[in-house]
Enzyme design. Structure first.
Site, PDB file in Angstrom:
ATOM      1  CG  HIS A  51      -1.869  -1.107   1.311  1.00 44.65           C
ATOM      2  ND1 HIS A  51      -1.845  -2.055   2.300  1.00 44.65           N
ATOM      3  CD2 HIS A  51      -2.892  -1.429   0.492  1.00 44.65           C
ATOM      4  CE1 HIS A  51      -2.838  -2.918   2.086  1.00 44.65           C
ATOM      5  NE2 HIS A  51      -3.474  -2.566   1.000  1.00 44.65           N
ATOM      6  CG  ASP A  54       1.657  -1.416   3.540  1.00 43.94           C
ATOM      7  OD1 ASP A  54       1.306  -1.326   4.728  1.00 43.94           O
ATOM      8  OD2 ASP A  54       1.016  -2.048   2.674  1.00 43.94           O
ATOM      9  CD  GLU A 176      -7.553  -7.160  -4.441  1.00 49.64           C
ATOM     10  OE1 GLU A 176      -6.625  -6.336  -4.314  1.00 49.64           O
ATOM     11  OE2 GLU A 176      -7.839  -7.990  -3.559  1.00 49.64           O
ATOM     12  CD  GLU A 212      -8.567 -11.505  -1.810  1.00 52.51           C
ATOM     13  OE1 GLU A 212      -7.780 -10.534  -1.887  1.00 52.51           O
ATOM     14  OE2 GLU A 212      -9.174 -11.809  -0.770  1.00 52.51           O
ATOM     15  CG  HIS A 215     -12.067 -10.244  -3.364  1.00 54.89           C
ATOM     16  ND1 HIS A 215     -11.285  -9.165  -3.711  1.00 54.89           N
ATOM     17  CD2 HIS A 215     -11.881 -10.413  -2.025  1.00 54.89           C
ATOM     18  CE1 HIS A 215     -10.666  -8.697  -2.641  1.00 54.89           C
ATOM     19  NE2 HIS A 215     -11.011  -9.445  -1.603  1.00 54.89           N
ATOM     20  CG  ASP A 250     -12.097 -10.959   2.216  1.00 58.05           C
ATOM     21  OD1 ASP A 250     -11.745 -12.117   1.955  1.00 58.05           O
ATOM     22  OD2 ASP A 250     -11.541  -9.947   1.747  1.00 58.05           O
ATOM     23  CG  ASP A 285      -4.873 -10.336   0.306  1.00 57.16           C
ATOM     24  OD1 ASP A 285      -4.449 -10.194   1.475  1.00 57.16           O
ATOM     25  OD2 ASP A 285      -5.542  -9.462  -0.282  1.00 57.16           O
TER      26      ASP A 285
HETATM   27  C1  GLO Z   1      -9.362  -6.923   0.844  1.00 54.83           C
HETATM   28  C2  GLO Z   1      -8.369  -6.913  -0.209  1.00 54.83           C
HETATM   29  C3  GLO Z   1      -7.074  -6.268   0.190  1.00 54.83           C
HETATM   30  C4  GLO Z   1      -6.318  -5.825  -1.032  1.00 54.83           C
HETATM   31  C5  GLO Z   1      -5.121  -4.991  -0.680  1.00 54.83           C
HETATM   32  C6  GLO Z   1      -4.420  -4.489  -1.911  1.00 54.83           C
HETATM   33  O1  GLO Z   1     -10.390  -7.521   0.765  1.00 54.83           O
HETATM   34  O2  GLO Z   1      -8.145  -8.210  -0.664  1.00 54.83           O
HETATM   35  O3  GLO Z   1      -6.300  -7.126   0.969  1.00 54.83           O
HETATM   36  O4  GLO Z   1      -5.901  -6.930  -1.769  1.00 54.83           O
HETATM   37  O5  GLO Z   1      -5.529  -3.941   0.103  1.00 54.83           O
HETATM   38  O6  GLO Z   1      -5.026  -3.366  -2.407  1.00 54.83           O
HETATM   39 MG    MG Z   2      -6.659  -8.916  -2.064  1.00 55.50          MG
END
Ligand code: GLO
Ligand code: MG
Length: 347
Positions: A51, A54, A176, A212, A215, A250, A285
Site C-alpha cells: 500500500h 506501507d 481488484e 482474489e 472475492h 472475507d 492474500d
Molecule cells: C481486501 C483486499 C485487500 C487488497 C489490498 C491491496 O479484501 O483483498 O487485501 O488486496 O488492500 O489493495
Molecule cells: Mg486482495
C-alpha cells in the site's frame, strides 16, 4: 521461444497480521517492517506488495518530496534484501476523506483527495520499480443505493482512472474486484465489470485486473472461471490466492484450506493459460487464524505456498488422456470420481 512457466511468490506486509478483528484486539505482537521483509526469502518469496502507506508510513503528513525520498530509501532496502516491489496500491479506505468512498464520493474535495493520492502512489510505484497500480475499490459503493447515483459513479470511476493513466504513460491499472465488504454493494464487483469499465477509459489496454479467490467466491463465482475469462483478454496482471468458506465475511484463509478442488482448478487454469510467463507473481492474500500463536504465525504463508506447489504437481500429473476419453463419452460421473481420486492420491 516462449519462456518456461515458473512461479514467483509475493505477499504484503498486512498478511503478517496480529489477529485484531471487529470483536477483539491483537493477539500476536506486531513486528517491524524490516523483520517482515527479512522473512520473505526464507519463506521462498521474491516480492512484496505495498500500500502507499506501507511504503511511506503516515503518508498524509509528509510533503511530496519527503514521500519520494522515503520511497527511494525503501527501494534501497528492497534491493539489499533481493526483494522486488510487485505493486503499489493507494490505501483509500482509512482516511477521513474517504469515509463515503474516494473516487465516487459525493464530495468533490474528497474525490480530488482520492485522485491526488492515487497519482502520488504512481510516483511511488515508479521509484520502487513497478508499473502495476492495484486498485481495490474498497469503499467505491454504497451502504444504501439511494445515497449515490450508479450511473454517475461509473462516470466518476472512469474520470479517476483517466487521471491516473494521464499522469503516467506507462502505469498499468490492475482493478481488484470484490462484491461487498466494507460496502453493502460495490460498483465493480466482478472481473467482467472491471474489463467492461476498462473499455471506457482513455487507454483500455492499460486497465486490467487482479483476481482474489475469496472475492470471486463471495460473488458466487468460480475463481478458476474468472482466471480463464480474464486471461483470454491477456489482462491478469496479479493474483491474490486464498480461500473462503462460502458467503461470509472475507476470510482470507490459506490457499486450498476450504475447498481443495476449487484451488486445484485455479492452479489448472493458471497452468493452461501460462500465468507467470510475463513476469506476473503469485501473491497470497492470506491471514493467520486468530488462534495462531506467535511461534507459528508465518505458517499460513508457508502452507499456502506448499499447497500451491503440490497442486501444480497435481495439475501436471492429472490423467489428461483418461479424462479426455471420459469427456468424449460424456461420462462426467466417472470424470468426477477421477478428479476426486487424483486429488486423494489413490489413482
Ligand atoms: C481486501 C483486499 C485487500 C487488497 C489490498 C491491496 O479484501 O483483498 O487485501 O488486496 O488492500 O489493495
Ligand atoms: Mg486482495
Amino acid at each position: 521461444m516462449p519462456k518456461k512457466q515458473q512461479y514467483r511468490f509475493c505477499v504484503g506486509p498486512w498478511n503478517f497480521s496480529t489477529g485484531q478483528d471487529p470483536y477483539g484486539p491483537a493477539v500476536r505482537r506486531d513486528e517491524s517492517f524490516d523483520w517482515k521483509l527479512a522473512q520473505l526469502k526464507t519463506l521462498g518469496f521474491d516480492a512484496m506488495m505495498f500500500h502507499d502507506d506501507d511504503a511511506v508510513p503516515d503518508i498524509d503528513s509528509k510533503s511530496p518530496a519527503q514521500v519520494l525520498r522515503e520511497a527511494k530509501e525503501l527501494k534501497k532496502r528492497l534491493d539489499g534484501e533481493g526483494i522486488v516491489a510487485e505493486m503499489v496500491a493507494p490505501r483509500l479506505w482509512f482516511a477521513p476523506q474517504t469515509v463515503d468512498g474516494g473516487y465516487t464520493s459525493n464530495d468533490p474535495k474528497h474525490r480530488r483527495y482520492a485522485i491526488d493520492r492515487s497519482r502520488q502512489s504512481i510516483d511511488i510505484a515508479n521509484v520502487l520499480g513497478t508499473d502495476v497500480l492495484v486498485l481495490w475499490l474498497a469503499r467505491e459503493g454504497t451502504y444504501m443505493r439511494e445515497a449515490k447515483s450508479g450511473a454517475r459513479s461509473v462516470e466518476l470511476l472512469v474520470e479517476a482512472f483517466d487521471a491516473m493513466l494521464k499522469h503516467d504513460k506507462k502505469i498499468r491499472l490492475a482493478i481488484e474486484p470484490k462484491p461487498n465488504e466494507p460496502m453493502d454493494h460495490a460498483y465493480l464487483p466482478t472481473i467482467g465489470h472491471a474489463l467492461a469499465i476498462a473499455q471506457k477509459t482513455r487507454d483500455p489496454k492499460r486497465v486490467g485486473c487482479v483476481i482474489e479467490s475469496a472475492h470471486a467466491i463471495l460473488a458466487g463465482l468460480d475463481p478458476a472461471d474468472e482466471i480463464d475469462f480474464v486471461m483470454s483478454f491477456g489482462k491478469l496482471w496479479s493474483l491474490h490466492l486464498n480461500d473462503q468458506n462460502g458467503l461470509k465475511f472475507d476470510q482470507d484463509k490459506p490457499f486450498g484450506s476450504a475447498n481443495l478442488r476449487v484451488a486445484f482448478n485455479q492452479v489448472r487454469a493458471l497452468e493452461r493459460n501460462g500465468y507467470g510467463k510475463n513476469g506476473e507473481f503469485v501473491c497470497f492474500d492470506v491471514h493467520p487464524f486468530r488462534t495462531t500463536t506467535e511461534d507459528r504465525w508465518l505458517q499460513h504463508l508457508d502452507n499456502s505456498r506448499r499447497t500451491f506447489d503440490h497442486l501444480v504437481e497435481k495439475a501436471k500429473s492429472y490423467p489428461e488422456k483418461e479424462a479426455a476419453k471420459l469427456i468424449a463419452d460424456r461420462n462426467y460421473q466417472d470424470l468426477d470420481q477421477l478428479v476426486i481420486e487424483h486429488l486423494l492420491g489413490v489413482r
